[in-house]
Enzyme design. Structure first.
Site, PDB file in Angstrom:
ATOM      1  N   GLU A  21       8.538 -22.821  40.159  1.00 54.91           N
ATOM      2  CA  GLU A  21       8.363 -21.502  40.770  1.00 54.91           C
ATOM      3  C   GLU A  21       6.930 -21.001  40.615  1.00 54.91           C
ATOM      4  O   GLU A  21       6.402 -20.356  41.511  1.00 54.91           O
ATOM      5  CB  GLU A  21       9.325 -20.480  40.147  1.00 54.91           C
ATOM      6  CG  GLU A  21      10.776 -20.700  40.471  1.00 54.91           C
ATOM      7  CD  GLU A  21      11.133 -20.452  41.920  1.00 54.91           C
ATOM      8  OE1 GLU A  21      10.423 -19.676  42.611  1.00 54.91           O
ATOM      9  OE2 GLU A  21      12.131 -21.037  42.379  1.00 54.91           O
ATOM     10  N   CYS A  30       7.638 -16.211  50.860  1.00 54.41           N
ATOM     11  CA  CYS A  30       7.919 -17.622  50.595  1.00 54.41           C
ATOM     12  C   CYS A  30       8.188 -18.331  51.920  1.00 54.41           C
ATOM     13  O   CYS A  30       8.211 -17.691  52.984  1.00 54.41           O
ATOM     14  CB  CYS A  30       9.098 -17.764  49.632  1.00 54.41           C
ATOM     15  SG  CYS A  30      10.696 -17.354  50.371  1.00 54.41           S
TER      16      CYS A  30
END
Length: 153
Positions: A21, A30
């Protein structure tokens, strides 16, 4: 129900998940088009948000607990600790709403771990800008998932 998932600590998966992450102090979209901040946190994030590292870790800790609870609902058979960490990463990345539709969990709940392991790389967004990173993560999850399994014929 024989669900060993409840006995694992969600923090056991923290370093593995954080590796993929990463940490971002500013909100960004994202690859799925969702605003994200900190260590993969998405709930309530909007464009322009900023976060301190301390707050990111507080949110990450809560997100791990939430992911653990999701995994308890998804997995109904005993799994080992490495499978737990791999699946925590998988569910953390996709979320419960997507994971509840994924056939990989049907395979796991039938005890067919080999078929489930083969499916990790099916979930990588082929053709997307994030495909390379997701492929790397899925392969790492897959290796971890099978690492304590006796695969002798």
């Amino acid at each position: 129900m024989n669900n060993k998932v409840v006995f694992y600590n969600p923090n056991d998966a923290a370093s593995f998940i954080e590796l993929y992450e990463g940490y971002r102090s500013n909100a960004y979209k994202c690859s799925a088009g969702v605003y994200t901040i900190g260590i993969g946190h998405t709930k309530g994030v909007k464009q322009g948000d900023k976060i301190t590292r301390q707050k990111a870790y507080e949110l990450f800790s809560q997100d791990l607990i939430n992911t653990h609870n999701d995994l308890i609902n998804l997995v109904k058979v005993p799994i080992n600790e490495k499978q737990f960490i791999a699946l925590m990463s998988f569910v953390y990345n996709f979320g419960m709403s997507k994971c509840r539709t994924y056939s990989i969990f049907d395979d796991i709940n039938r005890g067919d771990f080999i078929t489930a392991a083969r499916k990790f790389t099916d979930y990588r967004s082929p053709g997307s800008a994030s495909e390379k990173g997701l492929t790397k993560r899925r392969l790492a999850e897959q290796r971890l998932f099978v690492s304590n399994m006796n695969l002798d014929p």
